[in-house]
Design a protein around this motif. Structure first.
Motif, PDB file in Angstrom:
ATOM      1  N   CYS A 102       0.838  -1.206   0.000  1.00 28.58           N
ATOM      2  CA  CYS A 102       0.000   0.000   0.000  1.00 28.58           C
ATOM      3  C   CYS A 102       0.871   1.254   0.000  1.00 28.58           C
ATOM      4  O   CYS A 102       0.384   2.356   0.204  1.00 28.58           O
ATOM      5  CB  CYS A 102      -0.945  -0.015   1.203  1.00 28.58           C
ATOM      6  SG  CYS A 102      -2.399   1.063   0.972  1.00 28.58           S
ATOM      7  N   HIS A 104       3.076   2.340   2.096  1.00 29.53           N
ATOM      8  CA  HIS A 104       3.366   3.027   3.356  1.00 29.53           C
ATOM      9  C   HIS A 104       4.877   3.148   3.598  1.00 29.53           C
ATOM     10  O   HIS A 104       5.316   4.042   4.307  1.00 29.53           O
ATOM     11  CB  HIS A 104       2.665   2.333   4.532  1.00 29.53           C
ATOM     12  CG  HIS A 104       1.159   2.297   4.410  1.00 29.53           C
ATOM     13  ND1 HIS A 104       0.332   1.822   5.398  1.00 29.53           N
ATOM     14  CD2 HIS A 104       0.331   2.684   3.414  1.00 29.53           C
ATOM     15  CE1 HIS A 104      -0.935   1.920   5.005  1.00 29.53           C
ATOM     16  NE2 HIS A 104      -0.955   2.428   3.796  1.00 29.53           N
ATOM     17  N   GLU A 137      -2.908   1.424  10.090  1.00 30.52           N
ATOM     18  CA  GLU A 137      -3.895   2.053   9.189  1.00 30.52           C
ATOM     19  C   GLU A 137      -4.735   0.971   8.528  1.00 30.52           C
ATOM     20  O   GLU A 137      -5.911   1.165   8.284  1.00 30.52           O
ATOM     21  CB  GLU A 137      -3.186   2.897   8.125  1.00 30.52           C
ATOM     22  CG  GLU A 137      -4.112   3.813   7.315  1.00 30.52           C
ATOM     23  CD  GLU A 137      -4.999   3.079   6.317  1.00 30.52           C
ATOM     24  OE1 GLU A 137      -6.186   3.422   6.211  1.00 30.52           O
ATOM     25  OE2 GLU A 137      -4.517   2.145   5.642  1.00 30.52           O
ATOM     26  N   GLU A 138      -4.103  -0.184   8.258  1.00 27.56           N
ATOM     27  CA  GLU A 138      -4.770  -1.249   7.510  1.00 27.56           C
ATOM     28  C   GLU A 138      -5.725  -2.046   8.405  1.00 27.56           C
ATOM     29  O   GLU A 138      -5.583  -3.252   8.556  1.00 27.56           O
ATOM     30  CB  GLU A 138      -3.736  -2.186   6.858  1.00 27.56           C
ATOM     31  CG  GLU A 138      -2.803  -1.512   5.862  1.00 27.56           C
ATOM     32  CD  GLU A 138      -3.464  -1.154   4.532  1.00 27.56           C
ATOM     33  OE1 GLU A 138      -4.667  -1.422   4.364  1.00 27.56           O
ATOM     34  OE2 GLU A 138      -2.769  -0.590   3.681  1.00 27.56           O
ATOM     35  N   HIS A 363      -2.501  -2.723  -2.889  1.00 26.52           N
ATOM     36  CA  HIS A 363      -2.954  -3.996  -2.314  1.00 26.52           C
ATOM     37  C   HIS A 363      -2.803  -5.169  -3.280  1.00 26.52           C
ATOM     38  O   HIS A 363      -3.390  -6.231  -3.062  1.00 26.52           O
ATOM     39  CB  HIS A 363      -4.411  -3.910  -1.805  1.00 26.52           C
ATOM     40  CG  HIS A 363      -4.566  -3.058  -0.584  1.00 26.52           C
ATOM     41  ND1 HIS A 363      -5.547  -3.270   0.364  1.00 26.52           N
ATOM     42  CD2 HIS A 363      -3.865  -1.988  -0.157  1.00 26.52           C
ATOM     43  CE1 HIS A 363      -5.428  -2.355   1.321  1.00 26.52           C
ATOM     44  NE2 HIS A 363      -4.426  -1.562   1.015  1.00 26.52           N
TER      45      HIS A 363
HETATM   46 ZN   LIG Z   1      -4.013   0.022   2.163  1.00 24.43          ZN
END
Ligand SMILES: [Zn+2]
Ligand SMILES: [Zn+2]
Length: 390
Positions: A102, A104, A137-138, A363
């Motif tokens: 994602c 990050h 966050e996920e 993802h």
């Molecule tokens: Zn994500």
């Protein structure tokens, strides 16, 4: 061509090293020992930055304090996903079944480099800054945990006036950006339906209550909600994503379990959809004689961009990428930056990292991007701070 900040450009190798180090060692949710230690060490090496760790269990905040003036918060998220990486790159994930899919890893690298560059002109700042690195966050409400931390609530001391977030996305090309004028992410919630019938021999259906039959009707009913009960101008999606029932071919099962997800922006749309699902379940109980247990589980609320911060973010981005297409779309994604914009005005942007070589989306097990995109993101952070605080 982009106007990359010259100091950011000098630190490009360092930014790639940070991103790759984190990419190779993906960590999940709140369990981020290596990532947070890297972030804490880096922030501690910058002059003038006070570092708070273990905020919201494992978040880190670097504060660049000034006497007086407003305080702004810049946020990056740090957690990876439980996905097996399928890229064959030198910096491929070294942990089985985990991947930074994602982006990050890039968010952390860009914000750390920006923090270094900004800390070098800290005397010029007319206010304070918080560089915030959040866990989980996920799916586990990391932003909320940091905001509600009892020892160091992320939005206090000094009080934060505006909040800014940045995400990369392959849906936009490098140099373009998505800045929604209102919804930067959507409501996401889940529904779980248990249909309890009465199992029995397949040859005597009249003595059983078939939960598969009821379940099949409910799925078809749910699939009519958007076409029949929601204004066609409204953006929303409903997906039935699991359907489980039965073990053997010659018996009517006792139970059927269904689940799915709802995504939309307006609270009224969410209410309409949930009410329809509830009604269909109640109606099916009468029609089919089964018992139905229905549960909704709220996930993240929508991120709502405010006009002034969105203007500021758009202007700063345009200075870095003068030819940028600024896409004003509301994406149907869940994002817990929403908890920051619930409390303070702010803007969450999705910066393009897509090109012809990198077409896999967030993802996906093959998500990757040209790391030069990070030059844009880090330069954007620096420019934004110059615009709001110098
Ligand atoms: Zn994500
Ligand atoms: Zn993300």
């Amino acid at each position: 061509m982009e106007n990359i900040n010259s100091h950011v450009l000098e630190l490009f190798d360092e930014m790639k090293t940070i991103r790759r180090e984190i990419h190779k060692n993906p960590e999940l949710l709140y369990e981020l020992p290596n990532t947070t230690s890297l972030v804490t060490t880096y922030l501690s090496s910058l002059s003038g930055v006070e570092v708070y760790s273990q905020v919201g269990r494992s978040g880190v905040i670097g504060v660049l304090k000034s006497d007086g003036g407003p305080c702004y918060l810049l946020r990056a998220d740090m957690d990876a996903l439980a996905i097996q990486e399928e890229n064959n790159v030198e910096y491929k994930s070294q942990i089985q079944g985990r991947m930074h899919a994602c982006g990050h890893d890039a968010h952390v690298a860009m914000l750390l480099i920006a923090a270094k560059v900004i800390s070098n002109f800290r005397e010029k700042l007319k206010g304070s800054l918080k560089f915030l690195f959040q866990p989980a966050e996920e799916g586990e409400f990391g932003a909320q945990a940091m905001i509600n931390d009892p020892l160091y609530p992320a939005l206090e001391n000094p009080d934060v006036e505006q909040v800014y977030g940045l995400h990369i996305t392959a849906s936009e090309k490098i140099g373009d950006v998505l800045i929604s004028s209102k919804y930067a992410s959507c409501y996401s919630s889940y529904f779980y339906i248990d249909i309890i019938g009465k199992g029995g021999h397949a040859s005597t259906p009249h003595l059983s209550i078939d939960p598969i039959h009821a379940g099949a009707h409910i799925v078809l009913d749910i699939n009519t909600i958007l076409s029949k009960y929601v204004d066609p101008q409204t953006k929303a999606s409903i997906a039935v994503t699991t359907f489980h029932s039965g073990e053997v071919f010659n018996a009517i099962p006792h139970i059927c379990k269904i689940s799915g997800t709802i995504r939309c922006f307006e609270p009224e749309t969410k209410e309409t959809i949930e009410k329809r699902i509830t009604n269909f379940c109640r109606g099916s109980e009468i029609s089919f004689g089964c018992e139905i247990k229905l549960e909704f589980q709220n996930y993240y609320p929508p991120t709502i961009n405010s006009p002034e911060p969105s203007q500021i973010a758009g202007n700063a981005f345009k200075k870095i990428c003068p030819g940028a297409n600024i896409n004003n779309l509301s994406p149907l994604i869940g994002e817990d930056f929403s908890y920051f914009t619930e409390k303070k005005p702010g803007c969450f942007i999705m910066m393009g990292c897509g090109d012809s070589q990198h077409t896999s989306h967030l993802h996906s097990s093959t998500f990757d991007f040209d790391e030069r995109a990070m030059l844009i993101g880090a330069s954007y952070w620096v420019e934004l701070v110059k615009d709001i605080l110098t």
